[in-house]
Design a protein around this motif. Structure first.
Motif, short mmCIF file in Angstrom:
data_model
loop_
_atom_site.label_atom_id
_atom_site.label_comp_id
_atom_site.label_asym_id
_atom_site.label_seq_id
_atom_site.Cartn_x
_atom_site.Cartn_y
_atom_site.Cartn_z
N LEU A 316 -20.79 3.16 -37.34
CA LEU A 316 -20.54 4.19 -38.36
C LEU A 316 -21.79 5.03 -38.57
O LEU A 316 -21.72 6.27 -38.59
CB LEU A 316 -20.11 3.52 -39.66
CG LEU A 316 -19.79 4.44 -40.84
CD1 LEU A 316 -18.76 3.80 -41.77
CD2 LEU A 316 -21.04 4.79 -41.66
N ASN A 317 -22.91 4.37 -38.72
CA ASN A 317 -24.15 5.11 -39.01
C ASN A 317 -24.61 5.94 -37.83
O ASN A 317 -25.08 7.08 -38.00
CB ASN A 317 -25.23 4.11 -39.43
CG ASN A 317 -24.93 3.47 -40.77
OD1 ASN A 317 -24.92 4.13 -41.79
ND2 ASN A 317 -24.66 2.16 -40.76
N LEU A 318 -24.46 5.41 -36.63
CA LEU A 318 -24.81 6.18 -35.44
C LEU A 318 -23.94 7.42 -35.34
O LEU A 318 -24.41 8.51 -35.03
CB LEU A 318 -24.65 5.31 -34.20
CG LEU A 318 -25.00 5.92 -32.84
CD1 LEU A 318 -26.47 6.32 -32.80
CD2 LEU A 318 -24.69 4.94 -31.72
N GLY A 319 -22.64 7.28 -35.65
CA GLY A 319 -21.73 8.41 -35.60
C GLY A 319 -22.02 9.47 -36.63
O GLY A 319 -21.95 10.67 -36.35
N VAL A 320 -22.34 9.05 -37.86
CA VAL A 320 -22.69 10.02 -38.89
C VAL A 320 -23.95 10.79 -38.48
O VAL A 320 -24.04 12.01 -38.69
CB VAL A 320 -22.89 9.33 -40.26
CG1 VAL A 320 -23.50 10.29 -41.28
CG2 VAL A 320 -21.55 8.80 -40.78
N GLY A 321 -24.90 10.09 -37.87
CA GLY A 321 -26.09 10.77 -37.37
C GLY A 321 -25.76 11.81 -36.31
O GLY A 321 -26.33 12.90 -36.28
N ASP A 322 -24.80 11.46 -35.43
CA ASP A 322 -24.33 12.44 -34.44
C ASP A 322 -23.81 13.69 -35.15
O ASP A 322 -24.14 14.82 -34.77
CB ASP A 322 -23.20 11.86 -33.60
CG ASP A 322 -23.63 10.75 -32.66
OD1 ASP A 322 -24.83 10.59 -32.43
OD2 ASP A 322 -22.73 10.05 -32.16
N ALA A 323 -22.95 13.48 -36.14
CA ALA A 323 -22.31 14.60 -36.82
C ALA A 323 -23.32 15.48 -37.54
O ALA A 323 -23.22 16.72 -37.52
CB ALA A 323 -21.28 14.08 -37.81
N MET A 324 -24.32 14.87 -38.19
CA MET A 324 -25.34 15.65 -38.87
C MET A 324 -26.16 16.46 -37.87
O MET A 324 -26.54 17.60 -38.14
CB MET A 324 -26.25 14.72 -39.68
CG MET A 324 -25.59 14.03 -40.87
SD MET A 324 -25.00 15.19 -42.12
CE MET A 324 -26.54 15.94 -42.65
N ASN A 325 -26.47 15.88 -36.73
CA ASN A 325 -27.26 16.55 -35.71
C ASN A 325 -26.48 17.69 -35.07
O ASN A 325 -27.00 18.80 -34.87
CB ASN A 325 -27.68 15.53 -34.65
CG ASN A 325 -28.69 16.07 -33.65
OD1 ASN A 325 -28.37 16.92 -32.84
ND2 ASN A 325 -29.91 15.56 -33.72
N LEU A 326 -25.20 17.45 -34.77
CA LEU A 326 -24.38 18.44 -34.10
C LEU A 326 -23.94 19.57 -35.04
O LEU A 326 -23.86 20.73 -34.61
CB LEU A 326 -23.15 17.76 -33.50
CG LEU A 326 -22.09 18.67 -32.86
CD1 LEU A 326 -22.68 19.49 -31.73
CD2 LEU A 326 -20.91 17.83 -32.37
N GLY A 327 -23.66 19.24 -36.30
CA GLY A 327 -23.03 20.21 -37.20
C GLY A 327 -23.78 21.52 -37.33
O GLY A 327 -23.22 22.61 -37.11
N TRP A 328 -25.06 21.46 -37.65
CA TRP A 328 -25.81 22.71 -37.87
C TRP A 328 -26.09 23.44 -36.56
O TRP A 328 -26.15 24.67 -36.53
CB TRP A 328 -27.10 22.42 -38.63
CG TRP A 328 -28.18 21.70 -37.88
CD1 TRP A 328 -28.33 20.35 -37.76
CD2 TRP A 328 -29.28 22.28 -37.17
NE1 TRP A 328 -29.44 20.06 -37.00
CE2 TRP A 328 -30.04 21.21 -36.65
CE3 TRP A 328 -29.68 23.58 -36.92
CZ2 TRP A 328 -31.19 21.41 -35.89
CZ3 TRP A 328 -30.83 23.79 -36.17
CH2 TRP A 328 -31.58 22.71 -35.67
N LYS A 329 -26.22 22.68 -35.46
CA LYS A 329 -26.48 23.32 -34.17
C LYS A 329 -25.25 24.07 -33.67
O LYS A 329 -25.35 25.20 -33.19
CB LYS A 329 -26.93 22.26 -33.16
CG LYS A 329 -28.27 21.62 -33.51
CD LYS A 329 -28.63 20.48 -32.58
CE LYS A 329 -29.97 19.86 -32.98
NZ LYS A 329 -30.34 18.71 -32.13
N LEU A 330 -24.08 23.45 -33.79
CA LEU A 330 -22.85 24.14 -33.40
C LEU A 330 -22.57 25.29 -34.36
O LEU A 330 -22.11 26.36 -33.94
CB LEU A 330 -21.68 23.15 -33.39
CG LEU A 330 -20.32 23.68 -32.91
CD1 LEU A 330 -20.43 24.35 -31.56
CD2 LEU A 330 -19.29 22.55 -32.89
N GLY A 331 -22.88 25.10 -35.63
CA GLY A 331 -22.73 26.18 -36.60
C GLY A 331 -23.60 27.38 -36.25
O GLY A 331 -23.18 28.53 -36.38
N ALA A 332 -24.80 27.10 -35.77
CA ALA A 332 -25.70 28.20 -35.35
C ALA A 332 -25.14 28.93 -34.14
O ALA A 332 -25.26 30.16 -34.03
CB ALA A 332 -27.08 27.64 -35.04
N MET A 333 -24.51 28.20 -33.23
CA MET A 333 -23.89 28.84 -32.06
C MET A 333 -22.78 29.77 -32.50
O MET A 333 -22.68 30.91 -32.02
CB MET A 333 -23.34 27.76 -31.12
CG MET A 333 -24.40 26.96 -30.40
SD MET A 333 -25.32 27.92 -29.16
CE MET A 333 -24.02 28.21 -27.95
#
Length: 521
Positions: A316-333
């Motif tokens: 769960l924690n590894l996945g939430v970390g993925d989402a936090m890392n990906l969210g702003w980067k994909l948002g910037a794209m």
């Protein structure tokens, strides 16, 4: 930002577990039109992860959800009976276990710098997954993001400028597709992404049960030649793991008979399970990692990208970390301001951490086998974990405070999750991160760093004031320190200012040259 039914979403997220919900929320904070598709008609109430680690709790903190998480933590402890009294007597820290060896909170060196730097969220660790999902769903509702339940992904076609997604509710045209749909990810399969790894050795069950004769069971973990079981920490909570044959269909509903039979074999008793209070889960030590977290406009996060034994709620924690890392980067794209290569850093940063978690759980599998060699190894590790240094080491690893990424910059904070930081006004830096952007703490007397960051004002919130070190810290939206300095930023000190500008351009893109607001005083 809500998605108009007549508009194609910028991003479609498949999966409404914690990972999909966090990712959708982060995208919404970036101004992205996003929707979530979930094949289940109702949220799952099955027994899953019980706790969150420090990076996850701090992610909730930065988005204004810490108070709600702390409330769940307190309520959860109250339901845990005798365990709650032990936990409270040992202090606020939740330590967990390694291969069933419970870590004594009294042995943790709370003065350790890495632990002491992340104390603000210590009272928000016991957040069971169903409660976390409910908390995140409320957060997503406030952001106006639609969650379409009972809708399953059936096909996908990456057209280069978007993705055509076939679903049981009809076709969807979307800019990007994020697979957060679990270990059996349909998105991963349809995208043709390989999933190499190691096969399972055991099958485990997790259940909240009514037991007629609980006195026949050992409280805590117990081992046998077949594997191990745990009774507790809440009354009726049972975990078993049994080495040998693994069921061909691991997705079939778990029956009362299965749980009772496994518990009897492992405990060597005729203990009787009379009812299952909630849906029980079946799990294994299957350990796999996707060959890539991105294929064109299709991305993976959470269990869709990596699976392993769920020891300590690491998945769960590894996945939430993925989402936090990906969210702003994909948002910037989507927003068009992403610097070159930004989205590629998602795989580059998260893959090594995922590989480490897989090995962390594989090591525990090796220690929990029923053979004499594993028993001897377990005894030696138990001695090590019974020391102050051993317990502190394991707790730091489990809690996530040692996580870091290899980012440019010489300051020891760079690449690590931001520690507890307090500006001069008595607030915490995390209090300023509810909108999901970059945070710049400037403690120089003249606000040197805030002035330099002004052209990025639409993406960077500057908080000034105070006299302490570090004197300047730039925190990415996922909580990772991108730049830090102990310098005062005085005239002639070009190293610190040049370093800040380089970090801003590397992570926040080109300046807009149209500041929307002045730095916060």
């Amino acid at each position: 930002m809500s998605t108009n039914a007549n508009e194609d979403p910028d991003v479609t997220v498949a999966g409404a577990g914690p990972v999909g919900l966090v990712l959708a929320a982060e995208l919404a904070l970036s101004g992205v039109k996003v929707q979530v598709l979930e094949r289940l008609a109702e949220p799952a109430e099955a027994n899953k992860a019980m706790s969150v680690n420090v990076p996850t709790a701090e992610a909730l903190d930065r988005r204004g959800l810490l108070a709600a998480a702390q409330k769940v933590h307190r309520e959860t402890l109250e339901k845990m009976g005798p365990f709650a009294r032990v936990a409270k007597a040992g202090g606020a820290r939740f330590t967990g276990h390694f291969a069933g060896l419970v870590l004594d909170p009294g042995l943790v060196d709370e003065s350790d710098p890495e632990l002491a730097a992340h104390a603000a969220v210590a009272g928000a660790m016991m957040v069971p997954q169903p409660r976390l999902e409910a908390l995140l769903t409320e957060h997503l509702t406030r952001l106006g993001v639609p969650v379409r339940r009972g809708v399953e992904v059936t096909s996908l076609e990456d057209t280069g400028d978007g993705v055509l997604v076939g679903t049981t509710a009809g076709p969807v045209r979307t800019g990007w597709l994020a697979g957060c749909d679990g270990g059996h990810s349909t998105v991963r399969r349809l995208a043709g992404i390989a999933f190499p790894g190691t096969d399972p050795e055991f099958v485990g069950y997790l259940a909240n049960a009514e037991i007629a004769d609980p006195e026949k069971l050992v409280n805590g973990w117990a081992w046998s030649t077949r594997g191990a079981y745990r009774y507790g920490p809440q009354p009726g909570r049972v975990t078993t793991l049994e080495f040998g044959d693994v069921p061909a269909d691991r997705s079939a509903p778990v029956t009362l008979g299965e749980v009772q039979a496994s518990l009897r074999r492992l405990s060597g008793t005729d203990v009787t399970v009379t009812a299952l209070r909630a849906t029980a889960t079946r799990w294994t030590d299957n350990a796999r990692q996707a060959a890539t977290y991105r294929s064109g406009r299709v991305l993976l996060a959470g269990d869709a990208a990596h699976v392993h034994a769920p020891f300590g709620g690491q998945g769960l924690n590894l996945g939430v970390g993925d989402a936090m890392n990906l969210g702003w980067k994909l948002g910037a794209m989507v927003a068009g301001w992403a610097p070159e290569g930004l989205l590629d850093t998602y795989d580059a940063e998260r893959r090594p951490l995922g590989a480490w978690v897989l090995d962390w759980t594989r090591a525990q599998t090796a220690m929990m086998r029923g053979d004499a060699k594993s028993a001897a190894l377990r005894a030696i590790v138990a001695d090590l974990l019974g020391t102050r240094d051993g317990t502190t080491y394991a707790v730091k690893k489990i809690s996530g405070v040692t996580q870091h990424f290899d980012l440019p910059g010489g300051h020891p904070l760079v690449g690590r999750f931001a520690p507890d930081l307090w500006p001069a006004d008595g607030s915490r830096l995390a209090d300023h991160g509810h909108d999901g952007g970059f945070l710049l703490l400037d403690r120089t007397s003249g606000g040197v760093f805030a002035r330099l960051a002004a052209p990025w004002a639409g993406r960077v919130t500057s908080v000034t004031g105070g006299h302490a070190t570090p004197s300047g810290v730039l925190v990415r939206p996922d909580g990772v320190v991108a730049w830090a300095t102990d310098s005062t930023g005085n005239t002639g000190d070009t190293d610190s200012t040049a370093g800040l500008e380089a970090a801003l351009r590397r992570w926040a893109g080109a300046p807009s040259f149209s500041p929307e607001h002045e730095p916060v005083a």
